[in-house]
Write a protein that holds these residues in place. Structure first.
Motif, PDB file in Angstrom:
ATOM      1  N   THR A   1       5.622 -10.855  -1.390  1.00 42.01           N
ATOM      2  CA  THR A   1       5.165 -11.827  -0.409  1.00 42.01           C
ATOM      3  C   THR A   1       3.887 -11.292   0.211  1.00 42.01           C
ATOM      4  O   THR A   1       3.933 -10.352   0.995  1.00 42.01           O
ATOM      5  N   GLY A   2       2.760 -11.839  -0.160  1.00 43.04           N
ATOM      6  CA  GLY A   2       1.483 -11.361   0.362  1.00 43.04           C
ATOM      7  C   GLY A   2       1.256  -9.918  -0.055  1.00 43.04           C
ATOM      8  O   GLY A   2       1.276  -9.583  -1.232  1.00 43.04           O
ATOM      9  N   ALA A   3       1.068  -9.046   0.922  1.00 43.11           N
ATOM     10  CA  ALA A   3       0.801  -7.635   0.645  1.00 43.11           C
ATOM     11  C   ALA A   3       2.069  -6.788   0.738  1.00 43.11           C
ATOM     12  O   ALA A   3       1.998  -5.577   0.758  1.00 43.11           O
ATOM     13  N   SER A   4       3.229  -7.429   0.801  1.00 41.34           N
ATOM     14  CA  SER A   4       4.501  -6.707   0.937  1.00 41.34           C
ATOM     15  C   SER A   4       5.449  -7.057  -0.197  1.00 41.34           C
ATOM     16  O   SER A   4       5.338  -8.096  -0.828  1.00 41.34           O
ATOM     17  N   ILE A   5       6.396  -6.168  -0.399  1.00 44.19           N
ATOM     18  CA  ILE A   5       7.493  -6.426  -1.329  1.00 44.19           C
ATOM     19  C   ILE A   5       8.746  -6.572  -0.484  1.00 44.19           C
ATOM     20  O   ILE A   5       9.040  -5.731   0.380  1.00 44.19           O
ATOM     21  N   VAL A   6       9.473  -7.662  -0.710  1.00 47.18           N
ATOM     22  CA  VAL A   6      10.667  -7.969   0.073  1.00 47.18           C
ATOM     23  C   VAL A   6      11.890  -7.702  -0.789  1.00 47.18           C
ATOM     24  O   VAL A   6      12.022  -8.216  -1.900  1.00 47.18           O
ATOM     25  N   TYR A   7      12.785  -6.872  -0.257  1.00 44.98           N
ATOM     26  CA  TYR A   7      14.060  -6.563  -0.908  1.00 44.98           C
ATOM     27  C   TYR A   7      15.142  -7.332  -0.164  1.00 44.98           C
ATOM     28  O   TYR A   7      15.246  -7.251   1.057  1.00 44.98           O
ATOM     29  N   GLU A   8      15.954  -8.072  -0.920  1.00 43.38           N
ATOM     30  CA  GLU A   8      17.041  -8.839  -0.309  1.00 43.38           C
ATOM     31  C   GLU A   8      18.369  -8.221  -0.720  1.00 43.38           C
ATOM     32  O   GLU A   8      18.599  -7.943  -1.896  1.00 43.38           O
ATOM     33  N   PHE A   9      19.242  -8.033   0.272  1.00 50.00           N
ATOM     34  CA  PHE A   9      20.542  -7.415   0.048  1.00 50.00           C
ATOM     35  C   PHE A   9      21.634  -8.344   0.549  1.00 50.00           C
ATOM     36  O   PHE A   9      21.488  -8.957   1.608  1.00 50.00           O
ATOM     37  N   ALA A  10      22.711  -8.425  -0.223  1.00 49.07           N
ATOM     38  CA  ALA A  10      23.888  -9.133   0.251  1.00 49.07           C
ATOM     39  C   ALA A  10      24.466  -8.277   1.366  1.00 49.07           C
ATOM     40  O   ALA A  10      24.795  -7.115   1.159  1.00 49.07           O
ATOM     41  N   SER A  11      24.540  -8.834   2.552  1.00 49.11           N
ATOM     42  CA  SER A  11      24.911  -8.034   3.713  1.00 49.11           C
ATOM     43  C   SER A  11      26.374  -7.629   3.678  1.00 49.11           C
ATOM     44  O   SER A  11      27.250  -8.408   3.356  1.00 49.11           O
ATOM     45  N   ALA A  12      26.583  -6.404   4.025  1.00 51.88           N
ATOM     46  CA  ALA A  12      27.932  -5.903   4.251  1.00 51.88           C
ATOM     47  C   ALA A  12      28.147  -5.937   5.762  1.00 51.88           C
ATOM     48  O   ALA A  12      27.499  -6.688   6.472  1.00 51.88           O
TER      49      ALA A  12
ATOM     50  N   ASP B 139       0.833  -1.212   0.000  1.00 50.88           N
ATOM     51  CA  ASP B 139       0.000   0.000   0.000  1.00 50.88           C
ATOM     52  C   ASP B 139       0.863   1.255   0.000  1.00 50.88           C
ATOM     53  O   ASP B 139       0.568   2.226  -0.691  1.00 50.88           O
ATOM     54  N   TYR B 140       1.916   1.229   0.793  1.00 46.75           N
ATOM     55  CA  TYR B 140       2.817   2.381   0.847  1.00 46.75           C
ATOM     56  C   TYR B 140       3.549   2.553  -0.478  1.00 46.75           C
ATOM     57  O   TYR B 140       3.680   3.664  -0.988  1.00 46.75           O
ATOM     58  N   LEU B 141       3.996   1.456  -1.051  1.00 43.76           N
ATOM     59  CA  LEU B 141       4.740   1.536  -2.309  1.00 43.76           C
ATOM     60  C   LEU B 141       3.854   1.956  -3.481  1.00 43.76           C
ATOM     61  O   LEU B 141       4.359   2.411  -4.503  1.00 43.76           O
ATOM     62  N   GLU B 142       2.537   1.825  -3.347  1.00 38.20           N
ATOM     63  CA  GLU B 142       1.630   2.359  -4.361  1.00 38.20           C
ATOM     64  C   GLU B 142       1.529   3.875  -4.273  1.00 38.20           C
ATOM     65  O   GLU B 142       1.244   4.541  -5.260  1.00 38.20           O
ATOM     66  N   ALA B 143       1.776   4.435  -3.083  1.00 40.49           N
ATOM     67  CA  ALA B 143       1.679   5.881  -2.875  1.00 40.49           C
ATOM     68  C   ALA B 143       2.976   6.610  -3.204  1.00 40.49           C
ATOM     69  O   ALA B 143       2.982   7.821  -3.342  1.00 40.49           O
ATOM     70  N   VAL B 144       4.074   5.870  -3.317  1.00 37.91           N
ATOM     71  CA  VAL B 144       5.365   6.473  -3.651  1.00 37.91           C
ATOM     72  C   VAL B 144       5.985   5.706  -4.818  1.00 37.91           C
ATOM     73  O   VAL B 144       5.644   4.550  -5.064  1.00 37.91           O
ATOM     74  N   ARG B 145       6.885   6.377  -5.512  1.00 36.34           N
ATOM     75  CA  ARG B 145       7.630   5.698  -6.580  1.00 36.34           C
ATOM     76  C   ARG B 145       9.070   5.538  -6.094  1.00 36.34           C
ATOM     77  O   ARG B 145       9.697   6.500  -5.660  1.00 36.34           O
ATOM     78  N   VAL B 146       9.578   4.322  -6.176  1.00 38.45           N
ATOM     79  CA  VAL B 146      10.962   4.064  -5.789  1.00 38.45           C
ATOM     80  C   VAL B 146      11.847   4.485  -6.961  1.00 38.45           C
ATOM     81  O   VAL B 146      11.817   3.873  -8.024  1.00 38.45           O
ATOM     82  N   GLU B 147      12.616   5.561  -6.753  1.00 36.57           N
ATOM     83  CA  GLU B 147      13.498   6.072  -7.807  1.00 36.57           C
ATOM     84  C   GLU B 147      14.754   5.199  -7.918  1.00 36.57           C
ATOM     85  O   GLU B 147      15.167   4.853  -9.006  1.00 36.57           O
ATOM     86  N   ARG B 148      15.367   4.918  -6.765  1.00 34.25           N
ATOM     87  CA  ARG B 148      16.531   4.042  -6.750  1.00 34.25           C
ATOM     88  C   ARG B 148      16.751   3.555  -5.326  1.00 34.25           C
ATOM     89  O   ARG B 148      16.239   4.133  -4.373  1.00 34.25           O
ATOM     90  N   ILE B 149      17.530   2.495  -5.231  1.00 31.12           N
ATOM     91  CA  ILE B 149      17.869   1.920  -3.937  1.00 31.12           C
ATOM     92  C   ILE B 149      19.383   1.783  -3.894  1.00 31.12           C
ATOM     93  O   ILE B 149      19.992   1.274  -4.838  1.00 31.12           O
ATOM     94  N   THR B 150      19.979   2.253  -2.806  1.00 28.66           N
ATOM     95  CA  THR B 150      21.430   2.187  -2.658  1.00 28.66           C
ATOM     96  C   THR B 150      21.760   1.428  -1.387  1.00 28.66           C
ATOM     97  O   THR B 150      21.337   1.847  -0.319  1.00 28.66           O
ATOM     98  N   PRO B 151      22.489   0.340  -1.451  1.00 30.13           N
ATOM     99  CA  PRO B 151      22.959  -0.383  -2.631  1.00 30.13           C
ATOM    100  C   PRO B 151      21.798  -1.126  -3.293  1.00 30.13           C
ATOM    101  O   PRO B 151      20.744  -1.305  -2.683  1.00 30.13           O
ATOM    102  N   GLU B 152      22.012  -1.542  -4.511  1.00 27.07           N
ATOM    103  CA  GLU B 152      20.949  -2.247  -5.229  1.00 27.07           C
ATOM    104  C   GLU B 152      20.671  -3.595  -4.578  1.00 27.07           C
ATOM    105  O   GLU B 152      21.598  -4.281  -4.141  1.00 27.07           O
ATOM    106  N   PRO B 153      19.405  -3.979  -4.535  1.00 27.86           N
ATOM    107  CA  PRO B 153      19.083  -5.286  -3.936  1.00 27.86           C
ATOM    108  C   PRO B 153      19.538  -6.430  -4.829  1.00 27.86           C
ATOM    109  O   PRO B 153      19.563  -6.311  -6.058  1.00 27.86           O
TER     110      PRO B 153
END
Length: 166
Positions: A117-128, A97-111
């Motif tokens: 997953t259900g009503a959510s979007i899951v971003y996975e990052f290689a952990s530093a 719902d939140y991601l419908e109200a905003v546009r993700v321009e970029r993510i740093t670092p990239e996922p």
């Protein structure tokens, strides 16, 4: 003949003018106080960046830094700082719902991966190393209040609220 004491018309008129000026000065002082309050709130961040706008939420799994007040169409950052991660992967789930109200321009670092997953979007990052921040650069697409539910590495859900001004 008794002579009654009455004021001359000029005195009555000057009293009326003086009373009018007193009321006008009172209204001006109230106006100046409101302008000063508005400016103080603007400098403080009520309408954009500033101490009143900055917010954060802490949880065992990490920290979220965000702006309470955003402007329609202008970039804002949602910064997630995860705590130590298991298995070298950090997972951040954000409500759809939140991601419908905003546009993700970029993510740093990239996922490394993105999945729904259900009503959510899951971003996975290689952990530093622990303490490394993940920045979501967002552009609000809808006005008024938006509520986001975020989960960091399966921890307890955190709810943030943002107000988008025109």
């Amino acid at each position: 003949m008794s002579r009654s004491r009455s004021r001359a018309p000029a005195d009555c008129e000057s009293d009326l003018i003086l009373e009018f000026h007193r009321k006008e000065w009172r209204i001006q002082r109230i106006g100046w106080a409101l302008v000063a309050l508005f400016l103080a709130l603007a400098v403080g961040g009520l309408f954009g960046n500033g101490p009143l706008s900055r917010a954060h939420m802490d949880q065992g799994a990490g920290r979220i830094d965000y702006q309470r007040f955003t402007r329609y169409g202008l970039l804002t950052d949602l910064v997630v700082t995860p705590a130590a991660t298991a298995h070298g992967i950090t997972r951040i789930a954000i409500s759809g719902d939140y991601l419908e109200a905003v546009r993700v321009e970029r993510i740093t670092p990239e996922p490394a991966a993105v999945r729904m997953t259900g009503a959510s979007i899951v971003y996975e990052f290689a952990s530093a190393s622990p303490g490394t921040s993940i920045s979501f650069h967002l552009r609000p697409q809808r006005l008024w209040r938006h509520i986001a539910t975020l989960t960091i590495d399966g921890g307890a859900p955190l709810q943030i609220s943002q107000l988008t001004y025109p």
